[in-house]
Design a protein around this motif. Sequence first.
Motif, PDB file in Angstrom:
ATOM      1  N   LEU A  11       0.095  -1.243  -0.018  1.00  0.00           N
ATOM      2  CA  LEU A  11       0.332  -0.001   0.082  1.00  0.00           C
ATOM      3  C   LEU A  11       0.530   1.379   0.657  1.00  0.00           C
ATOM      4  O   LEU A  11       0.358   2.426  -0.156  1.00  0.00           O
ATOM      5  CB  LEU A  11      -1.046   0.405   1.324  1.00  0.00           C
ATOM      6  CG  LEU A  11      -1.807  -1.269   1.643  1.00  0.00           C
ATOM      7  CD1 LEU A  11      -2.985  -0.749   2.186  1.00  0.00           C
ATOM      8  CD2 LEU A  11      -2.883  -1.255   0.394  1.00  0.00           C
ATOM      9  N   THR A  30      -4.143   6.719  -2.437  1.00  0.00           N
ATOM     10  CA  THR A  30      -4.260   6.937  -4.149  1.00  0.00           C
ATOM     11  C   THR A  30      -5.587   6.471  -4.712  1.00  0.00           C
ATOM     12  O   THR A  30      -6.186   6.549  -3.390  1.00  0.00           O
ATOM     13  CB  THR A  30      -3.598   5.210  -4.356  1.00  0.00           C
ATOM     14  OG1 THR A  30      -4.447   4.585  -3.859  1.00  0.00           O
ATOM     15  CG2 THR A  30      -2.190   4.740  -3.843  1.00  0.00           C
ATOM     16  N   GLY A  31      -5.620   6.721  -5.011  1.00  0.00           N
ATOM     17  CA  GLY A  31      -7.558   6.662  -5.876  1.00  0.00           C
ATOM     18  C   GLY A  31      -8.059   5.054  -5.159  1.00  0.00           C
ATOM     19  O   GLY A  31      -8.777   5.300  -5.293  1.00  0.00           O
ATOM     20  N   SER A  32      -7.184   3.915  -5.602  1.00  0.00           N
ATOM     21  CA  SER A  32      -8.091   3.080  -5.368  1.00  0.00           C
ATOM     22  C   SER A  32      -8.334   2.584  -4.129  1.00  0.00           C
ATOM     23  O   SER A  32      -8.846   1.760  -3.403  1.00  0.00           O
ATOM     24  CB  SER A  32      -6.797   1.482  -5.581  1.00  0.00           C
ATOM     25  OG  SER A  32      -5.575   2.053  -4.817  1.00  0.00           O
ATOM     26  N   MET A  33      -7.949   3.775  -2.791  1.00  0.00           N
ATOM     27  CA  MET A  33      -8.291   4.257  -1.766  1.00  0.00           C
ATOM     28  C   MET A  33      -9.751   4.660  -1.378  1.00  0.00           C
ATOM     29  O   MET A  33      -9.650   4.814   0.472  1.00  0.00           O
ATOM     30  CB  MET A  33      -7.213   4.331  -0.562  1.00  0.00           C
ATOM     31  CG  MET A  33      -5.672   3.503  -0.678  1.00  0.00           C
ATOM     32  SD  MET A  33      -4.282   4.276  -0.066  1.00  0.00           S
ATOM     33  CE  MET A  33      -3.171   3.104  -0.196  1.00  0.00           C
ATOM     34  N   ASN A  35     -13.621   5.207  -0.852  1.00  0.00           N
ATOM     35  CA  ASN A  35     -14.324   4.990  -1.020  1.00  0.00           C
ATOM     36  C   ASN A  35     -15.482   5.822  -1.805  1.00  0.00           C
ATOM     37  O   ASN A  35     -15.514   7.035  -2.259  1.00  0.00           O
ATOM     38  CB  ASN A  35     -15.010   5.077   0.167  1.00  0.00           C
ATOM     39  CG  ASN A  35     -15.822   6.199   1.022  1.00  0.00           C
ATOM     40  OD1 ASN A  35     -15.696   7.163   0.459  1.00  0.00           O
ATOM     41  ND2 ASN A  35     -15.670   6.324   2.813  1.00  0.00           N
ATOM     42  N   ASP A  38     -15.928   9.249  -1.706  1.00  0.00           N
ATOM     43  CA  ASP A  38     -14.470  10.075  -2.253  1.00  0.00           C
ATOM     44  C   ASP A  38     -13.398  10.869  -2.011  1.00  0.00           C
ATOM     45  O   ASP A  38     -12.602  11.887  -1.438  1.00  0.00           O
ATOM     46  CB  ASP A  38     -14.932  11.142  -2.976  1.00  0.00           C
ATOM     47  CG  ASP A  38     -13.936  11.948  -4.507  1.00  0.00           C
ATOM     48  OD1 ASP A  38     -12.757  10.985  -4.595  1.00  0.00           O
ATOM     49  OD2 ASP A  38     -13.653  12.835  -4.984  1.00  0.00           O
ATOM     50  N   HIS A  41     -10.979   5.345   2.416  1.00  0.00           N
ATOM     51  CA  HIS A  41     -11.670   4.412   3.300  1.00  0.00           C
ATOM     52  C   HIS A  41     -11.164   3.960   4.677  1.00  0.00           C
ATOM     53  O   HIS A  41     -10.097   4.271   4.761  1.00  0.00           O
ATOM     54  CB  HIS A  41     -11.569   2.831   2.502  1.00  0.00           C
ATOM     55  CG  HIS A  41     -12.531   1.656   3.080  1.00  0.00           C
ATOM     56  ND1 HIS A  41     -12.796   1.257   4.168  1.00  0.00           N
ATOM     57  CD2 HIS A  41     -13.638   1.202   2.609  1.00  0.00           C
ATOM     58  CE1 HIS A  41     -13.514   0.474   4.262  1.00  0.00           C
ATOM     59  NE2 HIS A  41     -14.284   0.239   3.409  1.00  0.00           N
ATOM     60  N   TYR A  44      -7.777   1.843   5.621  1.00  0.00           N
ATOM     61  CA  TYR A  44      -6.839   2.170   5.174  1.00  0.00           C
ATOM     62  C   TYR A  44      -6.023   2.760   6.178  1.00  0.00           C
ATOM     63  O   TYR A  44      -4.989   2.765   6.360  1.00  0.00           O
ATOM     64  CB  TYR A  44      -6.890   2.869   3.799  1.00  0.00           C
ATOM     65  CG  TYR A  44      -7.216   2.202   2.663  1.00  0.00           C
ATOM     66  CD1 TYR A  44      -6.663   0.854   1.471  1.00  0.00           C
ATOM     67  CD2 TYR A  44      -8.364   2.140   2.011  1.00  0.00           C
ATOM     68  CE1 TYR A  44      -6.328  -0.197   0.931  1.00  0.00           C
ATOM     69  CE2 TYR A  44      -8.786   1.183   1.558  1.00  0.00           C
ATOM     70  CZ  TYR A  44      -7.729   0.493   0.310  1.00  0.00           C
ATOM     71  OH  TYR A  44      -8.463  -0.892  -0.550  1.00  0.00           O
ATOM     72  N   ARG A  79      -7.653  11.754  -1.814  1.00  0.00           N
ATOM     73  CA  ARG A  79      -6.933  11.329  -2.730  1.00  0.00           C
ATOM     74  C   ARG A  79      -5.664  12.470  -2.911  1.00  0.00           C
ATOM     75  O   ARG A  79      -6.112  13.154  -2.789  1.00  0.00           O
ATOM     76  CB  ARG A  79      -7.359  11.074  -4.101  1.00  0.00           C
ATOM     77  CG  ARG A  79      -6.523  10.732  -5.251  1.00  0.00           C
ATOM     78  CD  ARG A  79      -8.044  10.891  -6.319  1.00  0.00           C
ATOM     79  NE  ARG A  79      -9.500  10.450  -6.121  1.00  0.00           N
ATOM     80  CZ  ARG A  79     -10.371   9.141  -7.181  1.00  0.00           C
ATOM     81  NH1 ARG A  79      -9.616   8.955  -7.223  1.00  0.00           N
ATOM     82  NH2 ARG A  79     -11.358   9.866  -6.523  1.00  0.00           N
TER      83      ARG A  79
END
Length: 125
Positions: A11, A30-33, A35, A38, A41, A44, A79
């Motif tokens: 991560l 990052t963008g994948s973290m 929810n 926006d 989450h 993390y 982000r």
Amino acid sequence: MFDVDEASRSLGIELLEAGGGRAVATMRVTGSMVNGHDIVHGGYVFLLADTTFACACNSHGPVTVAAGADITFVAPAKRGDELVATAEERTRYGRSGIYDVTVRRGDEVIAEFRGRSRVIGQEAG
């Protein structure tokens, strides 16, 4: 211990310091973290705090694991934010310990985490 922690390292968590019951680690959101709102989450943020807690409580030597932990989310992270977690030992007694971790974005507190540790290796000194 951190060198073989694939979950944390995958991560992008970086350990800046660890020793004497204290640790500091960072993570960029990052963008994948993020929810559906926006924002990062909470899992993390918990993972960053938990990793930093693990490095602090293992800095004494014996293998130590989490016996429990809780977190209070204070402000959202977004982000691109660079989060810094600082873990501080509050007390060790027998094979148990209590650690507080503050997660910040700059000077702003994002979350407060309290972890309870348990030595599973040799007896703590």
